[in-house]
Structure formats: C-alpha cells, structure tokens
Design a protein around this motif. Sequence first.
Motif, PDB file in Angstrom:
ATOM      1  N   MET B   1     -27.818  25.080  -3.213  1.00  0.00           N
ATOM      2  CA  MET B   1     -28.850  25.666  -4.088  1.00  0.00           C
ATOM      3  C   MET B   1     -28.296  25.945  -5.476  1.00  0.00           C
ATOM      4  SD  MET B   1     -31.923  25.988  -3.285  1.00  0.00           S
ATOM      5  CE  MET B   1     -32.614  27.367  -4.181  1.00  0.00           C
ATOM      6  N   SER B   2     -28.993  25.441  -6.459  1.00  0.00           N
ATOM      7  CA  SER B   2     -28.519  25.650  -7.826  1.00  0.00           C
ATOM      8  C   SER B   2     -29.291  26.778  -8.488  1.00  0.00           C
ATOM      9  CB  SER B   2     -28.697  24.376  -8.651  1.00  0.00           C
ATOM     10  OG  SER B   2     -28.028  23.315  -8.043  1.00  0.00           O
ATOM     11  N   LEU B   3     -28.657  27.387  -9.455  1.00  0.00           N
ATOM     12  CA  LEU B   3     -29.289  28.441 -10.221  1.00  0.00           C
ATOM     13  C   LEU B   3     -30.010  27.838 -11.416  1.00  0.00           C
ATOM     14  CD1 LEU B   3     -26.241  30.819 -10.357  1.00  0.00           C
ATOM     15  CD2 LEU B   3     -28.384  31.342  -9.214  1.00  0.00           C
ATOM     16  N   ARG B   4     -31.035  28.528 -11.829  1.00  0.00           N
ATOM     17  CA  ARG B   4     -31.690  28.095 -13.054  1.00  0.00           C
ATOM     18  C   ARG B   4     -30.891  28.645 -14.235  1.00  0.00           C
ATOM     19  NH1 ARG B   4     -37.837  27.303 -13.155  1.00  0.00           N
ATOM     20  NH2 ARG B   4     -37.207  26.901 -11.027  1.00  0.00           N
ATOM     21  N   PRO B   5     -30.610  27.819 -15.241  1.00  0.00           N
ATOM     22  CA  PRO B   5     -29.884  28.341 -16.404  1.00  0.00           C
ATOM     23  C   PRO B   5     -30.754  29.352 -17.163  1.00  0.00           C
ATOM     24  CG  PRO B   5     -30.401  25.998 -16.672  1.00  0.00           C
ATOM     25  CD  PRO B   5     -30.863  26.384 -15.312  1.00  0.00           C
ATOM     26  N   THR B   6     -30.132  30.352 -17.794  1.00  0.00           N
ATOM     27  CA  THR B   6     -30.920  31.353 -18.521  1.00  0.00           C
ATOM     28  C   THR B   6     -31.584  30.735 -19.743  1.00  0.00           C
ATOM     29  OG1 THR B   6     -28.781  32.070 -19.348  1.00  0.00           O
ATOM     30  CG2 THR B   6     -29.889  33.537 -17.823  1.00  0.00           C
ATOM     31  N   PRO B  11     -26.479  24.524 -19.962  1.00  0.00           N
ATOM     32  CA  PRO B  11     -25.595  23.571 -19.268  1.00  0.00           C
ATOM     33  C   PRO B  11     -25.092  22.457 -20.174  1.00  0.00           C
ATOM     34  CG  PRO B  11     -27.842  23.506 -18.397  1.00  0.00           C
ATOM     35  CD  PRO B  11     -27.781  24.664 -19.299  1.00  0.00           C
ATOM     36  N   TYR B  12     -25.930  22.033 -21.109  1.00  0.00           N
ATOM     37  CA  TYR B  12     -25.509  20.951 -22.001  1.00  0.00           C
ATOM     38  C   TYR B  12     -24.392  21.429 -22.923  1.00  0.00           C
ATOM     39  CZ  TYR B  12     -29.803  19.100 -20.155  1.00  0.00           C
ATOM     40  OH  TYR B  12     -30.776  18.688 -19.287  1.00  0.00           O
ATOM     41  N   MET B  14     -22.283  23.763 -22.222  1.00  0.00           N
ATOM     42  CA  MET B  14     -21.070  23.952 -21.417  1.00  0.00           C
ATOM     43  C   MET B  14     -20.362  22.630 -21.167  1.00  0.00           C
ATOM     44  SD  MET B  14     -22.597  26.503 -18.609  1.00  0.00           S
ATOM     45  CE  MET B  14     -23.366  28.039 -19.097  1.00  0.00           C
ATOM     46  N   LEU B  15     -21.153  21.557 -21.027  1.00  0.00           N
ATOM     47  CA  LEU B  15     -20.546  20.262 -20.732  1.00  0.00           C
ATOM     48  C   LEU B  15     -20.167  19.483 -21.975  1.00  0.00           C
ATOM     49  CD1 LEU B  15     -22.770  19.211 -17.752  1.00  0.00           C
ATOM     50  CD2 LEU B  15     -20.295  19.147 -17.740  1.00  0.00           C
ATOM     51  N   PRO B  17     -18.176  19.814 -24.732  1.00  0.00           N
ATOM     52  CA  PRO B  17     -16.791  19.469 -25.096  1.00  0.00           C
ATOM     53  C   PRO B  17     -16.146  18.506 -24.098  1.00  0.00           C
ATOM     54  CG  PRO B  17     -17.077  21.872 -24.901  1.00  0.00           C
ATOM     55  CD  PRO B  17     -18.366  21.246 -24.511  1.00  0.00           C
ATOM     56  N   THR B  18     -16.372  18.763 -22.813  1.00  0.00           N
ATOM     57  CA  THR B  18     -15.777  17.907 -21.789  1.00  0.00           C
ATOM     58  C   THR B  18     -16.268  16.473 -21.924  1.00  0.00           C
ATOM     59  OG1 THR B  18     -15.480  19.703 -20.228  1.00  0.00           O
ATOM     60  CG2 THR B  18     -15.703  17.503 -19.295  1.00  0.00           C
ATOM     61  N   LEU B  19     -17.586  16.315 -22.033  1.00  0.00           N
ATOM     62  CA  LEU B  19     -18.122  14.958 -22.109  1.00  0.00           C
ATOM     63  C   LEU B  19     -17.724  14.283 -23.413  1.00  0.00           C
ATOM     64  CD1 LEU B  19     -21.622  15.370 -20.440  1.00  0.00           C
ATOM     65  CD2 LEU B  19     -19.459  14.631 -19.445  1.00  0.00           C
ATOM     66  N   LEU B  22     -14.089  13.086 -23.006  1.00  0.00           N
ATOM     67  CA  LEU B  22     -14.016  11.963 -22.063  1.00  0.00           C
ATOM     68  C   LEU B  22     -14.635  10.711 -22.663  1.00  0.00           C
ATOM     69  CD1 LEU B  22     -14.783  13.583 -18.593  1.00  0.00           C
ATOM     70  CD2 LEU B  22     -12.583  12.920 -19.551  1.00  0.00           C
TER      71      LEU B  22
END
Lengths: 268, 294
Positions: B1-6, B11-12, B14-15, B17-19, B22
């Motif tokens: 079960m995933s949480l809904r982002p506030t 989420p974008y 947060m991802l 720098p990583t993406l 890469l």
Amino acid sequence: MDRLVTVALALVALVWVGPYLWMVATSFKSLDELVRAPAWPIPSRFRLDAYREVFSALPVWRYTLNSIVMATLIGVLQAALALPAGYALAKLEFTGKRVAFVLVMACLIIPPQVTFVPVFTMLGPLGLVNTMTALVVPFAVSAFGTFLVRQAMLSVPNELIEAARLDGAGELTIIYRVLAPLVRPTLAAMFLFSFVYHYSDYFWPLMMTTDDHIRTLPVAVALLREQGTGVRWHIVMAGNVVLTMPVLVLFIVAQRRILRAVTARALS
Amino acid sequence: MSLRPTRTFHPYAMLAPTLAVLALFCLVPLGVAFHKSFFAWDLLTEPEPVGFGNYRALLASGELGELIVRTLAYSVVVVSASLTLGLALAVALNREGRFYAFVRSAVFSAYVVSWVAVALLWLWLLDPQAGLIARVSKGLGLTPVDWLGNPRVVLFTLAGVTVWKITGYAMVIFLAGLQDVPRSVLEAAALDGAGPWQRFRYIVWPLLRPTATFVATTSLILSFQAFDIVRVMTQGGPVRSSTIFVYAIYEQVFVNMRVGRASALTVVFFVLLLGLTGLQWWLWRKSADSRVAT
C-alpha cells in the motif's frame, strides 16, 4: 585426513598473507640489498629510505587528501540522494513510478567501463576534465544504493509516516529525521562499501585526470612503477604499503561490517 | 500500500536529482557512444562521418573476434577457478576456531585491497630476474617460466592473479549460503553412513546451487570488465596477447586518439554485457524454478 586439511589451510593462509609480508619486507630494504640478494626475506636493518623517497617523489598527503575527499563526497552524496529517491519509490503513489524504477534498475547493468569514453568527450568541452566534479558527480547516485534504500524503506510501516505527518512534519523532516535513522544499517553498509571502493578506484580517476593537483593515490602509486628504473622495487613497495595499509587496517577493525555489507549486497 | 503524497510534485522532486545524475552519466553516454561510433574523430579536429566504417574495420581486421575470445578466455578461467577454490575453502573453513577465522580473513582481505596494490605486488613477485617466484623456482631446479613476457602464458598469469584477488568474495558468499544448510540433516546423513563426499554431493551442493549460479554470473560479468590489472601489469602486451576488451577501448581513446573506433568498441561491449546479464537472469530464473520444483 583432518591433519592434511589443516596443513593445506595453513598453506592457503601463507599464499594470501605471504605477499603482504613480502611487500613490507621489500619496502625496508636498500637498493644494494635488492640487487645482491633479492630473495632474502629479512632486511639487514629497518631502513625508511624507500619511504622517504616516496614522500619526496610524490605529494603523498595531497593525493591521500584528494582520495579521501573524493570517496567521502561520493559516499555522502549517494546516501543523501538515495534517501528521498528510495522513499518516493517505496512509499509514495504517483504516475510514472514504474518508469522511474525501471530507469534506476537499468543503470545497474551499465558500468563505468561502458560510459567512460562518452563521458570523457562530454566533459572535455565543458572544461570539467581534471576537476573534482568529474571524479564525484558521475557517482553521486548509486543505482544499487537507491535500490537497497528502497528495499529497506518498504519494511517501514505506513502508520509511522502518517503519524509524523499528523504531527506536522514536512516530507524532508520525515525523510532525513524519521526514516534515515530507521534505515541506518543500510546507509552505513552503503557508505562503507562505496568509500572503500572509490578510495581504491584506479579506473575512473585515471581516465578523468591528467593533472598532478587532482591525482588520487592509486593513480600516483601506479605511476611509481612506470617511472621506475628497473630494480627500484623497494620504492614501489613502500608506495604500495602506503596505499594498502589504511585499507587493511580498516578491514581488520571493521571486518564484520564489511562482510555484512558484501553479503547483503550479494543476497538482496 | 502506497501513501498519497502531500503535494503532487513531491515524489518528482525527490527523484529528480537521482534521475538527473543517472540519465546524464548512464543513459545519455550510451546514446553519445552510439552516435560517435559512426564518426572518425581524434578529439582535435572536427568529427567526420564514416557510416559503419568503424564497425567494419573492427571486423575486417579480426580485432573484434580476437578481443572477444581473449576476454572470454580470461573470464572463464577466472570464474571457474575462483568458484571451485572459493567453494572448497568455504566448506573447509565453515567452522569455529581462531585458526579458521584467520584463514578466512587472510583470503578475504585480498578482495578489499585495491587492484593497483595487488597488481604491483604480483608484478614484483613475478619479476623474471629478482622476483621471489623466479628465485624460488630456480632454487628448486624448475625451468623458469616467463609469466608476463610469454604471450602464451601471460593471460593465464593475469587470470591467476585475479583469482588470488577475488576468491575471497566467492568464499564469503558460499559461507553465507552454507548457513542455510541444516545441521540436523547433515548429522542424520552422517548417522546413516554417508561419507563427507556423499554429504556434500547430495545435501550441500543442491542447496548451494543457486548461490553458485549467482557467484558465477556476477564474477563473469565483473571479470569481463577487467582493466586495472592489465593496465598496471602488462599494458596489453606482449604483442597484444593480454589486450582484453576494456583495455582495448582505453587504448583507442588515450593512446591512438580514435574516439569513433573506441565508441564502436564501447557499443559492442555494452551489447555483450547485456547478453551476459540476460544469461544471468535466465540461469537465475531456472535455478529458482528448480528449487521450487524439488
């Protein structure tokens, strides 16, 4: 039978420890001794001449500092960036999550050996060859580390995050204050592995640097041999001791942690 | 079960720098290498389009075939030797006691030490005049072997040094796998009169097979990428007899300044790695299936 196994194992230990001892013994010898009796194991007395020569031929401290700064920056960045990414991938619901996850996993199978030529040609025109940026930024994200942090976050109960949100914590606080301590073993293993790997790395720094001021220790020590004139092995081995000892000491001190990091990496 | 982002963008962000890292240092380079493989470029003048010229030249000169055979030969020797030795050591060392712990640490330490250190160390041990190995074999009256100077031997010498370096890894993974072998079963088998070899063959080995598959495929992929040891110990010589894949790519860029040729090699190298990874998945699935079936 048992005795035979013990003898065989003692031989095994000798094959692995012997070379280190030989390295240390050689580094204390004089050139004269090396020429006269290279296979005699014990130096006539402990000379530090070879070390003195290594330290005067190379700015050893500078290179060690470069290596430590590089490896530390990489380790810290990897942990700092894997936390939010791992959190989003493990806990949040959003469009494109699958794509993002596949992208991270795809990079697992693309090693630096594949990317160094194009990256070198990309960084050249930007004037980034011979900079700390070229050494650190390509490794600021570890695809595998991101995956490991995601796996660790999966086992954190959602209620914990919901409770923190109710308490008014922002997402950054949740990631770095609430979740980071919970996945600390994963982070520690990741940092340790990454630090040892990049501290010893020869490949990437060799490709991305040509300049003295940014050179790292493994590259410099390997150069001792290239400049070497034939038999000056005591100097090469002294350089080698300088290169190896910190890692061997770390290994002896943190052996259990390193073992756990390596097996966890393999079995996840 | 995933949480809904506030917030939707969270989420974008947060991802991002990583993406970005890469993409920039992992996916874009693949595209760049592919693109550059159709040019002749010496890094100084303008790149010149040559179509499939680079690939054709690699095939026509026979260089590509030689590289693949050489790299595979090195990898196969490394994998089979380190796997066998690592397994034997794991079985022999899987017990309590200071002596066993010491041997385990000694073997594993080589895996932690840097490639440069290992390569320099063995370069000295194998030195044809003053090296310990030459002196000892001379003392024992053996014919001297030119470990690094003989083109027919050198690749196996490099493989041997690699085995010295990575056997500890195989051993450690096998030791972890051995912890899953139930003692009670082994003891029961011993009571039923099964000897050590039978116990290994019929109880330990079937349980370790997935581990063995894992170790074999990962070390195959890693040894396929070997470079440091070649660069430090032989520079690909004598007469290119130890020029394996990554060293050939390096040589094209930094010695010959042929970026197009190096890019073509990079593309082929990536395709080969992809093939090996596919093999790894296939074997992994198969061993997982057989485990479920039994």
